[in-house]
Motif scaffolding. Structure first.
Motif, short mmCIF file in Angstrom:
data_model
loop_
_atom_site.label_atom_id
_atom_site.label_comp_id
_atom_site.label_asym_id
_atom_site.label_seq_id
_atom_site.Cartn_x
_atom_site.Cartn_y
_atom_site.Cartn_z
N GLU A 1 47.96 31.60 44.87
CA GLU A 1 46.95 30.55 44.93
C GLU A 1 45.89 30.67 43.84
OE1 GLU A 1 45.21 30.42 48.79
OE2 GLU A 1 47.05 29.77 49.75
N GLN A 2 45.48 31.91 43.52
CA GLN A 2 44.41 32.11 42.55
C GLN A 2 44.83 33.11 41.49
OE1 GLN A 2 40.98 33.45 44.67
NE2 GLN A 2 40.48 31.44 45.48
N GLU A 3 44.21 32.98 40.33
CA GLU A 3 44.48 33.89 39.23
C GLU A 3 43.18 34.06 38.46
OE1 GLU A 3 47.16 33.37 35.34
OE2 GLU A 3 48.32 33.28 37.21
N GLY A 4 42.92 35.30 38.01
CA GLY A 4 41.71 35.53 37.25
C GLY A 4 41.59 36.97 36.80
N TRP A 5 40.45 37.27 36.16
CA TRP A 5 40.21 38.60 35.61
C TRP A 5 39.27 39.37 36.52
CZ3 TRP A 5 42.57 40.39 31.22
CH2 TRP A 5 43.24 39.45 30.44
N VAL A 6 39.56 40.69 36.69
CA VAL A 6 38.71 41.59 37.45
C VAL A 6 38.49 42.85 36.62
CG1 VAL A 6 39.45 40.74 39.70
CG2 VAL A 6 40.65 42.65 38.67
N LYS A 7 37.42 43.59 36.96
CA LYS A 7 37.15 44.86 36.28
C LYS A 7 38.26 45.85 36.58
CE LYS A 7 33.33 46.04 34.19
NZ LYS A 7 33.29 46.27 32.76
N SER A 8 38.67 46.62 35.58
CA SER A 8 39.71 47.64 35.75
C SER A 8 39.22 48.74 36.68
CB SER A 8 40.08 48.26 34.41
OG SER A 8 40.71 47.31 33.59
N VAL B 1 41.72 48.17 41.50
CA VAL B 1 42.98 47.95 42.19
C VAL B 1 43.85 49.18 42.00
CG1 VAL B 1 42.92 45.43 41.95
CG2 VAL B 1 44.06 46.78 40.21
N GLN B 2 44.73 49.43 42.96
CA GLN B 2 45.62 50.57 42.89
C GLN B 2 47.05 50.08 42.99
OE1 GLN B 2 45.08 53.34 46.08
NE2 GLN B 2 46.11 54.99 45.00
N THR C 1 41.03 48.05 45.96
CA THR C 1 40.44 49.26 46.52
C THR C 1 38.92 49.19 46.61
OG1 THR C 1 40.40 50.27 44.32
CG2 THR C 1 42.33 50.71 45.70
N TRP C 2 38.30 48.22 46.00
CA TRP C 2 36.85 48.08 46.04
C TRP C 2 36.45 47.52 47.40
CZ3 TRP C 2 33.25 50.17 43.22
CH2 TRP C 2 31.96 49.68 43.28
N LYS C 3 35.57 48.26 48.13
CA LYS C 3 35.23 47.93 49.53
C LYS C 3 34.62 46.55 49.71
CE LYS C 3 36.15 51.98 51.43
NZ LYS C 3 37.29 52.14 52.25
N GLN C 4 33.86 46.06 48.74
CA GLN C 4 33.21 44.75 48.88
C GLN C 4 34.10 43.61 48.40
OE1 GLN C 4 31.56 47.39 47.44
NE2 GLN C 4 30.19 47.80 49.14
N GLY C 5 35.29 43.89 47.94
CA GLY C 5 36.14 42.84 47.39
C GLY C 5 35.79 42.61 45.93
N LEU C 6 36.51 41.73 45.29
CA LEU C 6 36.33 41.49 43.86
C LEU C 6 36.10 40.02 43.58
CD1 LEU C 6 39.27 43.67 42.53
CD2 LEU C 6 36.87 44.31 42.66
N ARG C 7 35.40 39.76 42.48
CA ARG C 7 35.20 38.39 42.00
C ARG C 7 36.22 38.13 40.89
NH1 ARG C 7 28.68 38.44 41.22
NH2 ARG C 7 28.17 38.42 43.42
N LEU C 8 36.88 37.00 41.00
CA LEU C 8 37.81 36.59 39.93
C LEU C 8 37.01 35.83 38.88
CD1 LEU C 8 40.87 35.34 42.00
CD2 LEU C 8 40.64 37.47 40.77
#
Length: 177
Positions: A150-157, A160-161, A103-110
């Motif tokens: 393809e990718q897996e990682g951590w993002v800030k809570s 995402v919805q 849901t974050w408009k700029q996308g997320l960093r893993l």
């Protein structure tokens, strides 16, 4: 006796010329070595540079046949081959995991670890579907995997919805029509 003096003077002058010439040559050599730029340092956080592979030179058919008949070399075994990707079949989710959308408009960093200082492992675009695998102990981070795996990682809570499965299938059916 005059010839002896001339030989002595000529030898002395020749020795001086050789010493001056040798000194000048040594000075040029060291000046060139000192003025050359050093190689670029490589740091641990630099991205590795991938060298472009040079095309193989063409060989005659006889050489190719003899190479095929000879024993395999490590280079011939190291060439990667495309492996067919399995059909995308819905895999059962792990307990506690759920599908979500960014849901974050700029996308997320893993991130590799659930901290802001952790190494980046990739990114996720806005509105992309992901699978939330787990949450950190402090509930500030979520471990996600892209839907294609393809990718897996951590993002800030909170970025995402959760997607309802029924809404997801209805959306897919309406886009197909």
């Amino acid at each position: 006796m005059l010839t002896q003096i001339l030989k002595y003077i000529f030898g002395f002058i020749l020795a001086i010329v050789i010493l001056i010439g040798g000194g000048f040559a040594m000075a040029l050599y060291f000046m060139n070595r000192v003025s050359a730029p050093p190689p670029k340092p490589i740091y641990a956080n630099d991205n590795p540079v991938v060298k472009a592979q040079t095309p193989k030179s063409q060989t005659s058919k006889t050489n190719q046949v003899s190479l095929e008949q000879s024993s395999p070399t490590p280079d011939s075994q190291a060439t990667p081959q495309d492996t067919p990707k399995p059909e995308s079949s819905p895999e059962p989710l792990l307990p506690g995991a759920y599908k979500a959308r960014v849901t974050w408009k700029q996308g997320l960093r893993l991130r590799k670890e659930p901290t802001a200082d952790s190494e980046r492992t990739g990114g996720v675009a806005f509105n992309q579907k992901v699978i939330v695998l787990e949450e950190s102990n402090d509930k500030n981070w979520q471990k996600i995997r892209l839907e294609n795996g393809e990718q897996e990682g951590w993002v800030k809570s909170g970025n995402v919805q959760k997607i309802d499965e029924q809404d997801d299938t209805q959306t897919a059916e309406s886009t197909e029509q």
